[in-house]
Design a protein around this motif. Structure first.
Motif, short mmCIF file in Angstrom:
data_model
loop_
_atom_site.label_atom_id
_atom_site.label_comp_id
_atom_site.label_asym_id
_atom_site.label_seq_id
_atom_site.Cartn_x
_atom_site.Cartn_y
_atom_site.Cartn_z
N VAL A 45 0.83 -1.21 0.00
CA VAL A 45 0.00 0.00 0.00
C VAL A 45 0.86 1.26 0.00
CG1 VAL A 45 -1.97 1.14 1.06
CG2 VAL A 45 -1.69 -1.29 1.32
N MET A 46 2.05 1.17 0.62
CA MET A 46 2.92 2.35 0.62
C MET A 46 3.28 2.77 -0.80
SD MET A 46 5.31 1.59 3.92
CE MET A 46 6.36 3.01 4.02
N SER A 47 3.39 1.82 -1.70
CA SER A 47 3.63 2.17 -3.10
C SER A 47 2.35 2.66 -3.76
CB SER A 47 4.15 0.97 -3.88
OG SER A 47 5.44 0.62 -3.47
N PHE A 48 1.27 1.94 -3.51
CA PHE A 48 0.01 2.28 -4.19
C PHE A 48 -0.48 3.69 -3.84
CE2 PHE A 48 -2.08 -1.00 -6.74
CZ PHE A 48 -1.16 -2.03 -6.63
N ILE A 49 -0.25 4.09 -2.58
CA ILE A 49 -0.78 5.39 -2.16
C ILE A 49 -0.11 6.52 -2.94
CG2 ILE A 49 0.84 5.86 -0.24
CD1 ILE A 49 -2.97 6.49 -0.26
N SER A 50 1.11 6.25 -3.40
CA SER A 50 1.81 7.26 -4.18
C SER A 50 1.06 7.54 -5.50
CB SER A 50 3.23 6.78 -4.45
OG SER A 50 3.93 7.73 -5.19
N LEU A 51 0.48 6.49 -6.07
CA LEU A 51 -0.32 6.67 -7.29
C LEU A 51 -1.44 7.67 -7.05
CD1 LEU A 51 -0.62 2.99 -8.54
CD2 LEU A 51 0.05 4.90 -10.00
N ALA A 52 -2.05 7.58 -5.87
CA ALA A 52 -3.19 8.44 -5.57
C ALA A 52 -2.74 9.87 -5.25
CB ALA A 52 -3.98 7.87 -4.40
N ILE A 53 -1.82 9.99 -4.31
CA ILE A 53 -1.44 11.33 -3.82
C ILE A 53 -0.76 12.14 -4.92
CG2 ILE A 53 0.08 12.56 -2.22
CD1 ILE A 53 -0.39 10.24 -0.23
N VAL A 54 0.25 11.54 -5.55
CA VAL A 54 1.06 12.31 -6.49
C VAL A 54 0.25 12.69 -7.73
CG1 VAL A 54 3.19 12.36 -7.82
CG2 VAL A 54 3.16 11.24 -5.60
N SER A 55 -0.64 11.81 -8.17
CA SER A 55 -1.44 12.13 -9.36
C SER A 55 -2.25 13.40 -9.14
CB SER A 55 -2.38 10.97 -9.71
OG SER A 55 -1.63 9.81 -9.97
N VAL A 56 -2.86 13.50 -7.96
CA VAL A 56 -3.69 14.68 -7.68
C VAL A 56 -2.82 15.93 -7.55
CG1 VAL A 56 -5.26 15.72 -6.00
CG2 VAL A 56 -5.52 13.31 -6.62
N LEU A 57 -1.71 15.80 -6.82
CA LEU A 57 -0.83 16.98 -6.65
C LEU A 57 -0.24 17.43 -7.98
CD1 LEU A 57 1.11 16.20 -3.34
CD2 LEU A 57 -1.01 17.48 -3.68
N TRP A 58 0.00 16.47 -8.86
CA TRP A 58 0.58 16.79 -10.17
C TRP A 58 -0.32 17.75 -10.94
CZ3 TRP A 58 5.19 16.37 -12.13
CH2 TRP A 58 5.41 16.36 -13.52
N VAL A 59 -1.62 17.45 -10.89
CA VAL A 59 -2.57 18.31 -11.59
C VAL A 59 -2.69 19.66 -10.89
CG1 VAL A 59 -5.02 18.60 -12.08
CG2 VAL A 59 -3.87 16.49 -12.72
N LEU A 60 -2.71 19.63 -9.55
CA LEU A 60 -2.89 20.88 -8.82
C LEU A 60 -1.70 21.82 -9.05
CD1 LEU A 60 -4.37 19.67 -5.42
CD2 LEU A 60 -5.57 20.59 -7.41
N TYR A 61 -0.46 21.35 -8.75
CA TYR A 61 0.68 22.27 -8.89
C TYR A 61 1.97 21.57 -9.31
CZ TYR A 61 1.52 20.62 -4.09
OH TYR A 61 1.70 19.83 -2.98
N GLY A 62 1.98 20.24 -9.33
CA GLY A 62 3.23 19.53 -9.61
C GLY A 62 3.74 19.78 -11.01
N TYR A 63 2.85 19.70 -11.97
CA TYR A 63 3.28 19.88 -13.36
C TYR A 63 3.88 21.26 -13.57
CZ TYR A 63 3.36 20.60 -18.34
OH TYR A 63 3.80 20.91 -19.59
N THR A 64 3.20 22.25 -13.04
CA THR A 64 3.66 23.62 -13.32
C THR A 64 4.97 23.93 -12.60
OG1 THR A 64 2.92 25.89 -13.60
CG2 THR A 64 2.34 24.84 -11.52
N LEU A 65 5.16 23.37 -11.38
CA LEU A 65 6.43 23.58 -10.68
C LEU A 65 7.59 22.90 -11.41
CD1 LEU A 65 5.54 23.20 -6.88
CD2 LEU A 65 5.97 25.29 -8.18
N SER A 66 7.30 21.73 -12.01
CA SER A 66 8.36 20.98 -12.69
C SER A 66 8.58 21.49 -14.12
CB SER A 66 8.01 19.50 -12.75
OG SER A 66 7.77 18.98 -11.47
N PHE A 67 7.50 21.69 -14.84
CA PHE A 67 7.63 21.95 -16.27
C PHE A 67 7.00 23.26 -16.73
CE2 PHE A 67 8.23 17.38 -15.82
CZ PHE A 67 9.43 17.23 -16.49
N GLY A 68 6.56 24.07 -15.78
CA GLY A 68 6.11 25.41 -16.15
C GLY A 68 7.34 26.22 -16.54
#
Lengths: 447, 112
Positions: A45-68
């Protein structure tokens, strides 16, 4: 679609993104098989939860912080694409839609924190871990991805665009980053109860083999997909991935046979992963023979490196440091020797007449990412430890974290459990599902 | 009556079963067991960490026999279970006060 769009490239990168996605469950099984039976689910589950958390953060601000667009000095992206605003269906990144690029890079962001979890197997609170994942990607992964992956004609991330560090598919941003964070976290959390005394044998080597097989499969998306086009560089990266992994498996097994007298299945699986890690940064700049050399070196060196934890006394449960930090560093540094200048990049390494320059740059890249990741991961781990507590109680750790943290166990072994419970007159173990309770039937009847 | 218990190597179970059947023993109980004798266990290696595994897998065979048959059954068991290599196991024999067949209630040698 606008000019420059390629349906072939787009299809290839979409498939690659899906392949990278499967690495995270693959990693879950790779790690899950290596822990004891009482904490197998927690590891998954420690791996699986990353799928959930990071996917949402990516859309919120992760993409723009990395590739904006760079916010200045190559350190972080700007906030133009918060919530993915401003990204249209027809916007292109090279020959593929930005949406496809964002999906592909998302999968990298997902697996990186998941890699860290192997260092703290069996002893982390799930809530603390989840919080760590969210904060760690925010202050460590997103900036480092910007430094390493965001190329913008000299206005991109400082490691790639200003300094000229080569990291084709994430040796520094993913593996060194995660490996060193794993070291920091296992120092914060401390050793498992019984470390070096109790046997902590893997509960299922077949799961480990299955996991490493899935990782290997998904890694073709990781490395070949990083060409971001269905072209010769992708083909080269694909082949380099295959042969380096094969050579690393042989290197690890040879070391193991000489040192410990047996060719183990765990060694084969671990050697493969070490090879995959090492070739990741290099697969777009070395020849196939160079890939074989990198694989052999990585396999043997990583096999030797995992004994560091016993000598230095830190409990990196599943050898995240020995495999990912060391493997990633080997691959990144060896680019400085083996880059041919004829594959994806024109930079030549020392063995191909390029001098010491690139080697120096690679070493700087490794040291910078390792230092940044270690410092921030350690601080973040300490902050969580001091506030909500990162580690479970000793009692939970000894009896098994699965039951305490997830109210589940991975396996049901007892054939006599049910009849024994009846015979002993213990209270009924089945209560009505929650849905029945809302229907004004009391679930307590079953007790 | 006697209870004869043998702890032997798992792969000797089939020959032991066949030999006991040939001798005329009607029933037996087999349990998976683990343990060690003087030879101790074996070593396993996981990523360079060596684990000494003390307890090695065995099977435990229990046979209830009449007093007169006990020595013969022990002989049969020994012959069938022996490989001559280390870790062949042990056989022991203890007196049994009474035996009852659950289905009929018969007692003593009739219940064997």
């Amino acid at each position: 679609m606008p000019d420059g769009f390629s349906a072939g490239d787009t299809a290839f990168v979409l498939i690659s993104a899906a392949l990278v996605m499967v690495m995270t469950p693959g990693l879950a099984f790779f790690y899950g098989g290596m822990v004891r039976v009482k904490s197998a689910l927690n590891m998954l589950v420690m791996s699986f939860i990353s799928l959930a958390i990071v996917s949402v953060l990516w859309v919120l601000y992760g993409y723009t912080l990395s590739f904006g667009k760079d916010a200045g000095a190559g350190l972080i992206g700007n906030l133009d694409h918060l919530g993915m605003r401003g990204i249209g269906l027809n916007d292109l990144n090279g020959s593929i839609p930005v949406t496809v690029f964002a999906a592909f890079q998302l999968m990298f962001a997902v697996i990186t924190p998941a890699l860290i979890s192997g260092a703290i197997a069996d002893r982390a609170k799930f809530t603390a871990w989840s919080l760590f994942v969210a904060l760690w990607v925010t202050i460590v992964y997103f900036p480092v991805a910007h430094w390493v992956f965001f190329s913008d004609n000299g206005h991109g991330g400082w490691l790639v665009d200003h300094l000229g560090v080569i990291d084709f598919a994430g040796g520094t941003a993913v593996h060194i980053n995660a490996g060193v964070a794993g070291l920091a976290l296992c120092l914060v959390l401390g050793k498992r109860v019984g470390f070096k005394k109790d046997p902590m044998r893997p509960h299922s080597l077949p799961l480990v083999m299955l996991g490493s097989g899935l990782l290997w499969f998904g890694w073709f998306g990781f490395n070949a997909g990083s060409a971001l086009a269905a072209n010769g560089v992708a083909g080269m990266a694909f082949m380099n991935t295959q042969v380096a992994t094969a050579a690393a498996m042989l290197g690890w097994l040879a070391y193991e046979k000489l040192r410990h007298g047996a060719f183990t299945s765990l060694g084969a699986a671990s050697g493969a992963v070490a090879g995959l890690v090492a070739i990741t940064p290099a697969c777009g700049s070395v020849s196939m023979l160079g890939a074989v050399a990198i694989g052999l070196i990585a396999g043997a060196v990583c096999a030797a490196a995992i004994s560091l934890k016993y000598r230095l006394g830190f409990d990196d449960s599943l050898d995240v440091v020995g495999v990912h930090a060391v493997g990633g560093a080997i691959g990144s540094v060896l680019i400085g020797l083996f880059a041919t200048g004829h594959v994806g990049q024109s930079v030549q390494g020392l063995f191909y007449g390029g001098g010491w320059g690139q080697l120096g740059k690679q070493v700087v890249g490794v040291v910078v990412v390792a230092t940044y990741s270690f410092a921030l991961s350690w601080l973040l781990g300490q902050a969580i430890q001091k506030t909500i507590g990162f580690r479970v109680t000793e009692e939970v750790e000894v009896t098994g974290i699965d039951q305490a943290e997830h109210a589940e166990t991975a396996y049901e072994f007892s054939a006599v459990g049910a009849s024994l419970a009846r015979a002993l007159g213990t209270p009924a173990t089945v209560t009505e599902p929650v849905a029945a309770k809302t229907n004004h039937k009391t679930g307590a009847d079953a007790r | 009556m006697k209870l004869i218990t043998a702890v032997v190597k798992p792969h000797q179970l089939e020959p032991v079963k066949a030999a006991l059947q040939a001798f005329g023993v009607h029933g037996l109980t087999v349990t998976e067991a683990s343990g060690y004798g003087r030879q101790r266990g074996h070593t396993e290696v996981y990523r360079g960490a060596e684990y000494t595994v003390d307890l090695v897998p065995k099977v435990r065979i229990e046979v209830l026999v009449a007093d007169d048959d006990a020595e013969d059954v022990i002989e049969v068991l020994l012959k069938a279970a022996r490989t001559g290599r280390i870790g062949d196991g042990k056989v022991w024999c203890v007196p049994v006060e009474t035996v009852v067949r659950v289905r009929t209630g018969e007692r003593g040698p009739d219940a064997l």
